[in-house]
Write a protein that holds these residues in place. Structure first.
Motif, PDB file in Angstrom:
ATOM      1  N   GLN A  45      -4.521 121.143  22.078  1.00 67.30           N
ATOM      2  CA  GLN A  45      -4.569 120.421  22.608  1.00 67.30           C
ATOM      3  C   GLN A  45      -3.249 120.442  22.839  1.00 67.30           C
ATOM      4  OE1 GLN A  45      -6.650 117.835  23.295  1.00 67.30           O
ATOM      5  NE2 GLN A  45      -5.853 117.342  25.430  1.00 67.30           N
ATOM      6  N   VAL A  46      -2.624 120.388  24.353  1.00 68.76           N
ATOM      7  CA  VAL A  46      -1.513 120.037  24.880  1.00 68.76           C
ATOM      8  C   VAL A  46      -1.129 119.454  26.193  1.00 68.76           C
ATOM      9  CG1 VAL A  46      -1.100 122.768  24.781  1.00 68.76           C
ATOM     10  CG2 VAL A  46      -1.776 122.035  26.570  1.00 68.76           C
ATOM     11  N   THR A  47      -0.738 118.776  26.639  1.00 71.06           N
ATOM     12  CA  THR A  47      -0.266 118.548  27.974  1.00 71.06           C
ATOM     13  C   THR A  47       1.436 119.112  28.622  1.00 71.06           C
ATOM     14  OG1 THR A  47      -0.381 115.871  26.845  1.00 71.06           O
ATOM     15  CG2 THR A  47       0.599 116.058  29.112  1.00 71.06           C
ATOM     16  N   ILE A  48       0.689 119.375  29.649  1.00 69.01           N
ATOM     17  CA  ILE A  48       1.275 119.804  30.947  1.00 69.01           C
ATOM     18  C   ILE A  48       1.315 119.015  32.625  1.00 69.01           C
ATOM     19  CG2 ILE A  48       1.342 121.836  30.318  1.00 69.01           C
ATOM     20  CD1 ILE A  48      -0.657 122.475  31.985  1.00 69.01           C
ATOM     21  N   PRO A  49       2.498 118.785  32.835  1.00 71.28           N
ATOM     22  CA  PRO A  49       2.596 118.387  34.600  1.00 71.28           C
ATOM     23  C   PRO A  49       2.314 118.922  35.028  1.00 71.28           C
ATOM     24  CG  PRO A  49       4.922 119.148  33.721  1.00 71.28           C
ATOM     25  CD  PRO A  49       3.529 119.319  32.634  1.00 71.28           C
ATOM     26  N   LEU A  50       1.426 118.758  36.178  1.00 71.66           N
ATOM     27  CA  LEU A  50       1.126 119.875  37.812  1.00 71.66           C
ATOM     28  C   LEU A  50       1.587 118.895  38.722  1.00 71.66           C
ATOM     29  CD1 LEU A  50      -2.791 120.593  35.498  1.00 71.66           C
ATOM     30  CD2 LEU A  50      -1.494 121.781  35.674  1.00 71.66           C
ATOM     31  N   ASP A  51       1.547 119.846  39.469  1.00 75.80           N
ATOM     32  CA  ASP A  51       1.590 119.553  41.458  1.00 75.80           C
ATOM     33  C   ASP A  51       0.771 118.887  41.809  1.00 75.80           C
ATOM     34  OD1 ASP A  51       4.851 120.470  40.893  1.00 75.80           O
ATOM     35  OD2 ASP A  51       4.152 122.623  41.495  1.00 75.80           O
ATOM     36  N   ALA A  52       1.013 117.980  42.109  1.00 78.94           N
ATOM     37  CA  ALA A  52      -0.481 117.504  43.236  1.00 78.94           C
ATOM     38  C   ALA A  52      -1.212 117.955  44.010  1.00 78.94           C
ATOM     39  CB  ALA A  52       0.259 116.494  44.435  1.00 78.94           C
ATOM     40  N   ASP A  53      -0.657 119.043  45.045  1.00 75.57           N
ATOM     41  CA  ASP A  53      -1.491 119.781  45.472  1.00 75.57           C
ATOM     42  C   ASP A  53      -2.369 120.737  44.155  1.00 75.57           C
ATOM     43  OD1 ASP A  53       0.801 121.860  44.741  1.00 75.57           O
ATOM     44  OD2 ASP A  53       0.551 122.616  46.037  1.00 75.57           O
ATOM     45  N   LEU A  55      -3.357 120.245  41.668  1.00 72.42           N
ATOM     46  CA  LEU A  55      -4.216 119.097  40.570  1.00 72.42           C
ATOM     47  C   LEU A  55      -5.368 118.891  42.098  1.00 72.42           C
ATOM     48  CD1 LEU A  55      -4.945 117.354  38.418  1.00 72.42           C
ATOM     49  CD2 LEU A  55      -3.667 115.338  39.390  1.00 72.42           C
ATOM     50  N   ALA A  56      -5.184 118.940  43.033  1.00 79.10           N
ATOM     51  CA  ALA A  56      -6.216 119.023  43.999  1.00 79.10           C
ATOM     52  C   ALA A  56      -6.801 120.036  44.328  1.00 79.10           C
ATOM     53  CB  ALA A  56      -5.611 118.305  45.967  1.00 79.10           C
ATOM     54  N   TRP A  57      -6.287 121.102  44.345  1.00 81.77           N
ATOM     55  CA  TRP A  57      -7.135 122.477  44.168  1.00 81.77           C
ATOM     56  C   TRP A  57      -8.188 123.057  43.337  1.00 81.77           C
ATOM     57  CZ3 TRP A  57      -7.264 126.743  40.718  1.00 81.77           C
ATOM     58  CH2 TRP A  57      -8.871 127.345  41.647  1.00 81.77           C
ATOM     59  N   LEU A  58      -7.692 122.962  41.503  1.00 79.75           N
ATOM     60  CA  LEU A  58      -8.557 122.435  40.700  1.00 79.75           C
ATOM     61  C   LEU A  58      -9.647 120.842  40.873  1.00 79.75           C
ATOM     62  CD1 LEU A  58      -5.629 122.119  38.224  1.00 79.75           C
ATOM     63  CD2 LEU A  58      -7.744 123.945  38.189  1.00 79.75           C
ATOM     64  N   ALA A  59      -9.677 119.875  41.406  1.00 77.56           N
ATOM     65  CA  ALA A  59     -10.746 119.217  41.564  1.00 77.56           C
ATOM     66  C   ALA A  59     -11.817 120.105  42.684  1.00 77.56           C
ATOM     67  CB  ALA A  59     -10.018 117.880  42.361  1.00 77.56           C
ATOM     68  N   GLU A  60     -11.742 120.613  43.576  1.00 73.99           N
ATOM     69  CA  GLU A  60     -12.459 121.434  44.632  1.00 73.99           C
ATOM     70  C   GLU A  60     -13.019 122.039  42.912  1.00 73.99           C
ATOM     71  OE1 GLU A  60     -10.789 123.028  47.522  1.00 73.99           O
ATOM     72  OE2 GLU A  60      -9.301 120.898  48.358  1.00 73.99           O
ATOM     73  N   GLN A  61     -12.135 123.189  43.143  1.00 72.43           N
ATOM     74  CA  GLN A  61     -13.040 124.091  42.012  1.00 72.43           C
ATOM     75  C   GLN A  61     -13.645 124.031  41.132  1.00 72.43           C
ATOM     76  OE1 GLN A  61     -12.313 127.117  43.186  1.00 72.43           O
ATOM     77  NE2 GLN A  61     -11.151 126.477  45.494  1.00 72.43           N
ATOM     78  N   ALA A  62     -13.393 123.217  40.240  1.00 72.11           N
ATOM     79  CA  ALA A  62     -14.704 122.280  39.413  1.00 72.11           C
ATOM     80  C   ALA A  62     -15.390 121.481  39.550  1.00 72.11           C
ATOM     81  CB  ALA A  62     -13.208 121.458  38.648  1.00 72.11           C
ATOM     82  N   ASN A  63     -16.702 122.375  40.430  1.00 78.62           N
ATOM     83  CA  ASN A  63     -18.389 121.921  40.749  1.00 78.62           C
ATOM     84  C   ASN A  63     -18.398 121.202  39.101  1.00 78.62           C
ATOM     85  OD1 ASN A  63     -16.883 121.211  43.011  1.00 78.62           O
ATOM     86  ND2 ASN A  63     -18.169 123.354  43.371  1.00 78.62           N
ATOM     87  N   THR A  64     -18.906 121.825  38.488  1.00 74.99           N
ATOM     88  CA  THR A  64     -19.222 121.784  37.517  1.00 74.99           C
ATOM     89  C   THR A  64     -18.694 121.928  36.084  1.00 74.99           C
ATOM     90  OG1 THR A  64     -20.204 124.409  37.075  1.00 74.99           O
ATOM     91  CG2 THR A  64     -21.477 123.085  38.529  1.00 74.99           C
ATOM     92  N   ASP A  66     -15.458 121.360  33.727  1.00 74.77           N
ATOM     93  CA  ASP A  66     -14.167 120.337  33.346  1.00 74.77           C
ATOM     94  C   ASP A  66     -12.995 121.183  33.213  1.00 74.77           C
ATOM     95  OD1 ASP A  66     -13.958 120.076  29.595  1.00 74.77           O
ATOM     96  OD2 ASP A  66     -14.741 121.899  31.405  1.00 74.77           O
ATOM     97  N   TYR A  67     -11.600 120.294  33.765  1.00 71.28           N
ATOM     98  CA  TYR A  67     -10.707 120.819  34.206  1.00 71.28           C
ATOM     99  C   TYR A  67     -10.645 122.029  33.178  1.00 71.28           C
ATOM    100  CZ  TYR A  67     -10.018 117.814  38.199  1.00 71.28           C
ATOM    101  OH  TYR A  67     -10.194 117.337  39.476  1.00 71.28           O
ATOM    102  N   PRO A  68      -9.844 121.413  31.374  1.00 72.70           N
ATOM    103  CA  PRO A  68      -9.592 122.834  30.676  1.00 72.70           C
ATOM    104  C   PRO A  68     -10.298 123.592  30.323  1.00 72.70           C
ATOM    105  CG  PRO A  68      -9.335 120.194  30.302  1.00 72.70           C
ATOM    106  CD  PRO A  68     -10.377 120.517  31.014  1.00 72.70           C
ATOM    107  N   THR A  69     -11.042 123.011  30.318  1.00 81.01           N
ATOM    108  CA  THR A  69     -12.031 124.792  30.629  1.00 81.01           C
ATOM    109  C   THR A  69     -11.894 125.951  31.717  1.00 81.01           C
ATOM    110  OG1 THR A  69     -14.249 123.851  29.641  1.00 81.01           O
ATOM    111  CG2 THR A  69     -14.180 126.044  31.183  1.00 81.01           C
ATOM    112  N   LEU A  70     -11.423 125.036  32.902  1.00 75.52           N
ATOM    113  CA  LEU A  70     -11.173 126.008  34.602  1.00 75.52           C
ATOM    114  C   LEU A  70      -9.869 126.351  34.274  1.00 75.52           C
ATOM    115  CD1 LEU A  70     -11.978 126.729  37.559  1.00 75.52           C
ATOM    116  CD2 LEU A  70     -11.540 124.737  37.918  1.00 75.52           C
ATOM    117  N   ILE A  71      -9.257 125.865  33.658  1.00 68.83           N
ATOM    118  CA  ILE A  71      -7.045 125.738  33.571  1.00 68.83           C
ATOM    119  C   ILE A  71      -7.695 127.177  32.550  1.00 68.83           C
ATOM    120  CG2 ILE A  71      -5.374 125.116  32.890  1.00 68.83           C
ATOM    121  CD1 ILE A  71      -6.302 122.263  33.830  1.00 68.83           C
ATOM    122  N   ASN A  72      -7.968 127.190  31.322  1.00 72.63           N
ATOM    123  CA  ASN A  72      -7.993 128.077  30.044  1.00 72.63           C
ATOM    124  C   ASN A  72      -8.830 129.181  30.592  1.00 72.63           C
ATOM    125  OD1 ASN A  72      -8.024 128.468  27.451  1.00 72.63           O
ATOM    126  ND2 ASN A  72      -9.887 129.006  27.541  1.00 72.63           N
ATOM    127  N   GLY A  73      -9.470 129.127  31.728  1.00 68.00           N
ATOM    128  CA  GLY A  73     -10.200 130.403  32.438  1.00 68.00           C
ATOM    129  C   GLY A  73      -9.540 130.986  33.074  1.00 68.00           C
TER     130      GLY A  73
END
Length: 99
Positions: A45-53, A55-64, A66-73
């Motif tokens: 488990q880690v905590t990292i600061p992400l820029d707003a843009d 995070l917005a891009w990740l929200a678009e990409q993560a349709n199905t 979750d964020y951790p899986t998408l970031i890890n990949g």
């Protein structure tokens, strides 16, 4: 059919229906491997600061997903590409120095 050892020590007439069922203990001892190398499935488990843009891009990409899986990949893909790039550079340098 049954598993019988032939004179050349090979198994003949293998019927997987006769294989014993896997138990929970068998699954606990299992080792996940990729290319014969053990792969850890433990996550840290880690905590990292992400820029707003970002995070917005990740929200678009993560349709199905979750964020951790998408970031890890994405990080794993970058890690593999970096290894490949370094390996290619090393081979080119070795070839150039061999001439």
């Amino acid at each position: 059919m049954s598993n019988k050892l032939t004179s050349d020590h090979s198994v003949a007439n293998t019927d997987l229906d006769e294989a014993p069922p896997l138990t929970e203990a068998d699954w606990q001892r299992a080792v996940h491997r990729v290319g014969l190398q053990p792969v850890t499935t433990a996550k840290t488990q880690v905590t990292i600061p992400l820029d707003a843009d970002v995070l917005a891009w990740l929200a678009e990409q993560a349709n199905t997903e979750d964020y951790p899986t998408l970031i890890n990949g994405a990080l794993r893909d970058t890690m593999r590409e970096h290894r490949l790039e370094e390996r290619i550079r090393r081979v080119i340098r070795e070839e150039l120095h061999a001439r």
